[in-house]
Design a protein around this motif. Structure first.
Motif, PDB file in Angstrom:
ATOM      1  N   ASN A  32       0.605  -0.966   0.016  1.00 55.07           N
ATOM      2  CA  ASN A  32      -0.005   0.152   0.057  1.00 55.07           C
ATOM      3  C   ASN A  32       0.467   1.649   0.098  1.00 55.07           C
ATOM      4  O   ASN A  32       0.364   2.617  -0.754  1.00 55.07           O
ATOM      5  N   MET A  33       1.653   1.467   0.622  1.00 57.58           N
ATOM      6  CA  MET A  33       3.008   2.023   0.900  1.00 57.58           C
ATOM      7  C   MET A  33       3.659   2.515  -0.881  1.00 57.58           C
ATOM      8  O   MET A  33       3.709   4.128  -0.732  1.00 57.58           O
ATOM      9  N   SER A  43       3.381   1.412  -3.252  1.00 58.45           N
ATOM     10  CA  SER A  43       2.027   1.962  -4.881  1.00 58.45           C
ATOM     11  C   SER A  43       2.114   2.845  -5.133  1.00 58.45           C
ATOM     12  O   SER A  43       1.275   3.881  -6.342  1.00 58.45           O
ATOM     13  N   ASN A  44       2.378   4.240  -4.116  1.00 57.88           N
ATOM     14  CA  ASN A  44       1.918   5.871  -3.981  1.00 57.88           C
ATOM     15  C   ASN A  44       3.344   6.034  -3.773  1.00 57.88           C
ATOM     16  O   ASN A  44       3.706   7.482  -4.433  1.00 57.88           O
ATOM     17  N   PHE A  45       4.859   4.931  -3.947  1.00 63.83           N
ATOM     18  CA  PHE A  45       6.473   5.768  -4.286  1.00 63.83           C
ATOM     19  C   PHE A  45       6.309   6.106  -5.736  1.00 63.83           C
ATOM     20  O   PHE A  45       6.831   4.736  -6.544  1.00 63.83           O
ATOM     21  N   ALA A  46       6.156   7.162  -6.220  1.00 66.23           N
ATOM     22  CA  ALA A  46       6.539   7.093  -7.742  1.00 66.23           C
ATOM     23  C   ALA A  46       7.225   8.542  -8.085  1.00 66.23           C
ATOM     24  O   ALA A  46       7.076   8.950  -7.174  1.00 66.23           O
ATOM     25  N   TYR A  76       7.777  -2.030 -11.278  1.00 69.86           N
ATOM     26  CA  TYR A  76       8.177  -1.550 -10.565  1.00 69.86           C
ATOM     27  C   TYR A  76       6.975  -1.002  -9.813  1.00 69.86           C
ATOM     28  O   TYR A  76       6.591  -1.797  -8.765  1.00 69.86           O
ATOM     29  N   PHE A  77       6.482  -0.118 -10.381  1.00 64.58           N
ATOM     30  CA  PHE A  77       5.510   0.295  -9.476  1.00 64.58           C
ATOM     31  C   PHE A  77       4.340  -0.546  -9.682  1.00 64.58           C
ATOM     32  O   PHE A  77       3.579   0.268  -9.380  1.00 64.58           O
TER      33      PHE A  77
END
Length: 281
Positions: free
Chosen positions: A104-105, A107-110, A155-156
């Motif tokens: 969950n964390m 998935s917003n790391f982009a 990765y994302f």
């Protein structure tokens, strides 16, 4: 006015804010882009922008690279996400909650932070790149190539795929596996005739979402390549901002092409869903 009628009117009233939001921020911009895509400063109304796009090797390459990177990263992402989601379902430990929260964390790391992290790890002088070279496992690796972007996109894609597929495995009941084993079915036969048909709608739906996620990605690839890699979002942004040439109408046409690609994928997805539904029945 009876209670049922009042309930329907109340439901419609509650729907009004969403309808207004959808029209103003979804439909209206799409219509505006479509109208502008049919305009040119030289000849006025027409399809000259689309003719220019499909007659240009440069823009055809942007479409090709966008589709290739999106397709391969979605395929790799959904395969890894499927295996990961299934493994999480089979593991009954606190690790499950940790991995789910981590997915969950991440998935917003982009965007820019993700590009910077990959440059540190897999750039020309990245730590992992240097270790692999010293171990003799690779001769050279270019993170800024199409292969590097596929790895970056994958990765994302993985965390998003895990979050979407993890609940889908609730549809697989353990007694189905036991019943299949009692009837003499092996693991491959169970997945072929029971598991995959049940998961097919979720897998196809997740694949479409991952494909859309990759096709529309802009910040990460721009931060990594400073806008020098030829994909559709980069070309659209360049034409709007005027980095090389300012042509918002051509940018609108490229955006329409991007929407058309996603529409084709969605239509194929719906057809495959109907086919899988009839096969499962």
């Amino acid at each position: 006015m009876n209670a049922m009628t009042r309930g329907k009117w109340l439901a419609l009233l509650c729907l009004v804010p969403f309808a207004l939001f959808f029209i103003v921020f979804e439909i209206a911009p799409l219509v505006w882009v479509l109208i502008n895509s049919l305009q040119t400063e030289e000849s006025g109304w027409g399809v000259d922008n689309f003719t220019r796009i499909f007659s240009s090797k440069f823009y055809r390459q942007a479409i090709q690279f966008s589709l290739e990177i999106s397709f391969y990263s979605s395929i790799f992402g959904i395969i890894i996400a499927t295996l990961g989601s299934y493994s999480l379902r089979r593991v009954d430990s606190p690790l499950r909650n940790f991995v789910t929260a981590f997915a969950n964390m991440t998935s917003n790391f982009a965007g820019v932070p993700l590009a910077f992290a990959f440059i540190i790890l897999l750039g020309f002088n990245g730590s992992i790149t240097l270790m692999l070279k010293q171990a003799g496992l690779i001769q050279d690796f270019n993170l800024y190539s199409k292969t590097g972007l596929i790895i970056l996109y994958t990765y994302f894609q993985i965390p998003l795929g895990v979050l979407l597929l993890y609940p889908a495995f609730d549809a697989l009941r353990e007694d189905w596996r036991e019943s299949a084993a009692l009837l003499g079915a092996n693991g491959w036969q169970f997945w072929r005739h029971i598991g995959l048909p049940v998961l097919a709608p979720a897998l196809l739906g997740t694949f479409v979402i991952l494909l859309a996620n990759a096709l529309g990605a802009y910040a990460t690839v721009y931060a990594l390549t400073t806008g020098n890699f030829n994909v559709l979002p980069i070309r659209i942004a360049g034409l709007v901002s005027g980095d090389v040439s300012l042509d918002p109408n051509l940018a609108s046409a490229l955006a329409v092409v991007l929407v058309a690609l996603m529409t084709v994928v969605t239509v194929v997805h719906q057809l495959l869903l109907k086919r899988s539904y009839h096969v499962s029945r």
